[in-house]
Design a protein around this motif. Structure first.
Motif, short mmCIF file in Angstrom:
data_model
loop_
_atom_site.label_atom_id
_atom_site.label_comp_id
_atom_site.label_asym_id
_atom_site.label_seq_id
_atom_site.Cartn_x
_atom_site.Cartn_y
_atom_site.Cartn_z
N LYS A 105 2.84 -31.57 56.75
CA LYS A 105 2.14 -31.14 57.96
C LYS A 105 3.04 -30.28 58.84
CE LYS A 105 1.38 -35.41 59.41
NZ LYS A 105 2.05 -36.16 58.33
N THR A 106 4.24 -30.80 59.10
CA THR A 106 5.16 -30.06 59.97
C THR A 106 5.53 -28.72 59.35
OG1 THR A 106 6.03 -32.11 60.89
CG2 THR A 106 7.43 -30.16 61.08
N THR A 107 5.79 -28.75 58.06
CA THR A 107 6.14 -27.50 57.37
C THR A 107 5.03 -26.47 57.53
OG1 THR A 107 7.40 -28.81 55.79
CG2 THR A 107 6.88 -26.55 55.17
N ALA A 145 0.12 -28.00 67.65
CA ALA A 145 0.64 -29.26 68.19
C ALA A 145 0.98 -30.16 67.01
CB ALA A 145 -0.39 -29.91 69.09
N ASP A 146 2.30 -30.41 66.83
CA ASP A 146 2.73 -31.25 65.72
C ASP A 146 2.80 -32.70 66.20
OD1 ASP A 146 3.59 -32.02 63.25
OD2 ASP A 146 5.66 -31.33 63.53
N GLU A 147 1.87 -33.52 65.76
CA GLU A 147 1.77 -34.93 66.15
C GLU A 147 1.93 -35.12 67.66
OE1 GLU A 147 2.68 -37.77 63.54
OE2 GLU A 147 3.26 -36.48 61.86
N PRO A 148 1.05 -34.49 68.43
CA PRO A 148 1.21 -34.52 69.90
C PRO A 148 1.03 -35.91 70.50
CG PRO A 148 -0.92 -33.59 69.30
CD PRO A 148 -0.16 -33.75 68.03
MG LIG Z 1 6.06 -34.03 60.67
#
Ligand SMILES: [Mg+2]
Ligand SMILES: Nc1ncnc2c1ncn2[C@@H]1O[C@H](COP(=O)(O)OP(=O)(O)O)[C@@H](O)[C@H]1O
Lengths: 433, 261
Positions: free
Chosen positions: B47-49, B169-172
């Motif tokens: 996800k982050t990538t 938004a990464d895991e906000p």
């Molecule tokens: Mg992540």
């Protein structure tokens, strides 16, 4: 972007301990630099004052008269004519003081010493009474014939006091000794090395001793209104004296009594005029200033290196701590150049504030020590030209010193700042702290 | 419908010593303007990538990442930074506010970087946004004087202030309790509707992802499917603040072109 300044200042405040330590170190070095610089300026000023009262004018018009090739006398013949030329050609002249010159043995009942003889007219010496401070006696008595002013250390060595009579004994070119008796009328406080080698007497006494007529004078001390004009004035004088028919000696930045040997070896007779500046006349003592400046520069350089290492170190820590912040700012669109400026500004702000503080401390310290009139040991007095520690504020040198310190610290901050700028924005996401 | 993001056959590898981690494998997707998308998947799924590639903070190993009609492969660091500043807003898992700046100054900062608008304009825009995210009374506070939820509101305002096309938004909500997390997602949704900004957020929290119009499921670096979240939504939505959604649902328009197993 003024916000970068705000960030810098707030970060400095946030890491108060680190900022204070580093800032304190920078301030300390600045203080030392300014303190020593002010001392050097003080000595320079004292030296200038003492020298231009006792030893030399701003410009000296002197020279040698040779009856035969090997016999020289340090005099200007028919000096009033020379004075006219100077007055006419040099509008910058403030006043001209004729000074008799000689080199003789001063003898008391118990002891003796060598000294330069200075013939003066006490009533025509505008600053003489201001610069010298009398231990005992009276300046004005020097207008009476056969009187002499000596300095404290000389009086001690000769074991004489005001009212006593001393004998001046001069070796003449023909190998005989001429002597005259003079009454001590004033004893002045010492002013560095010049006072060790000088005694003052009326012109007539010098003339009597050397049996020369009163048209001859040792030197004309020319005092000018604008000391910065000195090199130009020298040129003007050299030109106008040559035009007036005088033969000029090549310029030689040494005190006159060192020149005897070379003048005696030269193959000419008659009058030659020698132009020297006050700096030439005290060149033999200028190493004092060079030494103080040298110590100042070496010391501050070493401390500056330590500080520069400290700045680098502290910035590495700060950048490490703020990796996520840097990454965030890069991610939201801050260019590398701005990141770099952010850290350089921080280093600059710390350095500028610290340097300013240090300069104020340094000047205060110099002012306080100056006001305390701290007595200098007799040995050091010779070279510091004063009997107490004297400081002088030299605006240009203070600013210069501050610039060097701020410049060095800011410049070195470029290295860690560059690394901060190269951090990838992705670090913002990777750091989960 | 205008596409603001499009990925074509994107791979991302990380070299770890002697092994290569395939963090993303042949990912293709298109995101239309105004969408509200959740990228869902377990930890380590990529996800982050994926968000980093869309956000132009990282470069794909192969394939094309096209943001606002620009292939990020062709852009210099300078141009990528410009693109991030003007086209993308970021909301981070741990808020990532500048600790020495006030709430107002944090939100104002991207505008200062842009240097396009006047002081007064900046002030009204920032204050308006602070009002919208419900934090106007804290404008002079420092981030560490705020709760996590309040900080994320500030972050949302900061992401919105330049009126970007896309907000990532990464895991906000990962650092917030579930109730606060939901209000934050609601706020994002509200902004999505009001400002017509495209939102792409990642989460592994089922309740959070339920708020999205579209859910992209990702596992082991591959897109494994998407849902037009209509059904889940109605069931979850009741527990949330109960507002809107009807018109936005129809907007969902993520086309998945990735290989699905
Ligand atoms: Mg992540
Ligand atoms: N900088 C990196 N170096 C090496 N491997 C990485 C790096 N970042 C992520 N990975 C790996 O890539 C995969 C996907 O990671 P990530 O995108 O962070 O997943 P998620 O955000 O879904 O938890 C994981 O296996 C992770 O270990």
């Amino acid at each position: 972007m003024s916000q970068l300044f705000l960030i810098a200042i707030r970060n400095l405040i946030q890491h108060r301990k680190r900022s204070l330590m580093l800032g304190g170190a920078i301030a300390g070095v600045t203080m030392l630099l300014i303190f020593l610089t002010s001392l050097s300026s003080g000595v320079r000023k004292a030296m200038f004052e003492a020298a231009t009262t006792i030893q030399t004018g701003h410009i000296n018009v002197a020279g040698f008269y040779k009856v035969t090739a090997g016999r020289s006398a340090p005099i200007v013949t028919d000096y009033k004519k020379v004075m006219e030329v100077i007055k006419k050609s040099l509008p910058d002249v403030e006043y001209i003081v004729p000074r008799g010159r000689g080199w003789a043995r001063v003898v008391s009942d118990t002891s003796s010493l060598q000294a330069g003889l200075a013939g003066i007219d006490i009533n025509q010496e505008p600053y003489f009474k201001n610069v010298l401070h009398l231990e005992s006696g009276d300046f004005n008595a020097l207008s009476e014939p056969h009187t002499v002013l000596i300095f404290e250390a000389q009086a001690k060595r000769l074991n004489v006091k005001v009212g006593d009579v001393i004998v001046i004994s001069a070796l003449m070119p023909n190998g005989t000794n001429n002597t005259i008796d003079l009454r001590v009328v004033a004893i002045a406080q010492d002013v560095g090395i010049f006072s060790n080698f000088s005694v003052f007497m009326p012109h007539q006494s010098v003339n009597d001793l050397y049996q020369i007529n009163s048209n001859n004078m040792g030197a004309l001390y020319v005092y000018i209104k604008n000391i910065k004009q000195l090199p130009k004035d020298m040129d003007i004088l050299r030109k106008s004296l040559t035009e007036a028919g005088y033969t000029m000696m090549d310029s030689d930045p040494r005190v006159f009594w060192i020149k005897f040997d070379s003048v005696n070896r030269e193959d000419w007779t008659g009058q030659k005029i020698d132009l020297t500046t006050w700096e030439d006349e005290i060149s033999f003592i200028k190493w004092t200033i060079t030494a103080i400046d040298g110590i100042t520069y070496i010391l501050t350089s070493i401390l500056l290196i330590i500080i520069v290492i400290g700045i680098m170190n502290s910035m590495w820590i700060a950048i490490n701590e703020r990796t996520r912040e840097i990454g965030t700012l890069r991610a939201i669109g801050m260019q590398r150049r701005r990141v770099m400026s952010m850290f350089v500004i921080e280093a600059f702000t710390l350095s500028a504030l610290a340097t300013l503080t240090g300069a104020v401390w340094g000047l205060l310290l110099a002012g306080i020590v100056h006001a305390l009139h701290i007595h200098i040991p007799t040995g050091a007095q010779m070279f510091l030209m004063s009997n107490t520690l004297k400081f002088s504020f030299d605006f240009f040198r203070v600013i210069n010193g501050m610039f060097v310190i701020i410049g060095a610290t800011t410049l070195i901050s470029l290295i860690p700042s560059l690394r901060a700028a190269r951090l990838k924005p992705i670090t913002a996401m990777q750091h989960n702290g | 419908m205008e596409n603001v993001v499009s990925l074509e056959q994107v791979n991302k590898n990380y070299i770890l010593g002697k092994t290569t981690v395939n963090a993303l494998r042949n990912v293709s997707l298109v995101v239309a303007k105004g969408d509200f998308i959740s990228i869902a998947g377990p930890s380590g799924s990529g996800k982050t990538t994926l968000l980093n590639l869309i956000g132009c903070v990282d470069i794909a190993t192969s394939g094309h990442v096209i943001i606002n009609d620009q292939d990020t492969h062709d852009l210099s660091d300078r141009q990528l930074t410009e693109l991030r500043l003007n086209t993308i807003g970021f909301i981070f898992q741990s808020f990532n506010l500048v600790s020495v700046l006030s709430v107002f100054q944090n939100v104002e900062f991207p505008l200062l970087l842009q240097g396009k608008i006047s002081v007064e304009e900046r002030k009204t825009r920032v204050m308006d946004l602070l009002k919208k995210v419900g934090i106007e009374n804290h404008s002079k506070h420092r981030p560490n004087e705020l709760s996590g939820g309040q900080r994320q509101r500030v972050a949302i305002a900061r992401a919105l202030v330049t009126r970007p096309k896309i907000i990532l938004a990464d895991e906000p909500t990962a650092n917030l309790d579930s109730k606060t997390g939901e209000t934050i997602i609601d706020l994002m949704k509200e902004m999505n509707e009001q400002e017509k900004t495209t939102f792409i957020f990642s989460t592994h929290d089922a309740r959070v992802m339920a708020h999205a119009n579209t859910i992209i499921n990702i596992a082991d670096g591959q897109i494994v499917g998407n849902q037009m979240a209509d059904k889940n939504k109605s069931s979850v939505k009741t527990s949330a603040k109960s507002k809107k959604t009807d018109k936005t649902k129809s907007k969902s328009s993520v086309k998945l072109q990735g290989k699905t197993k």
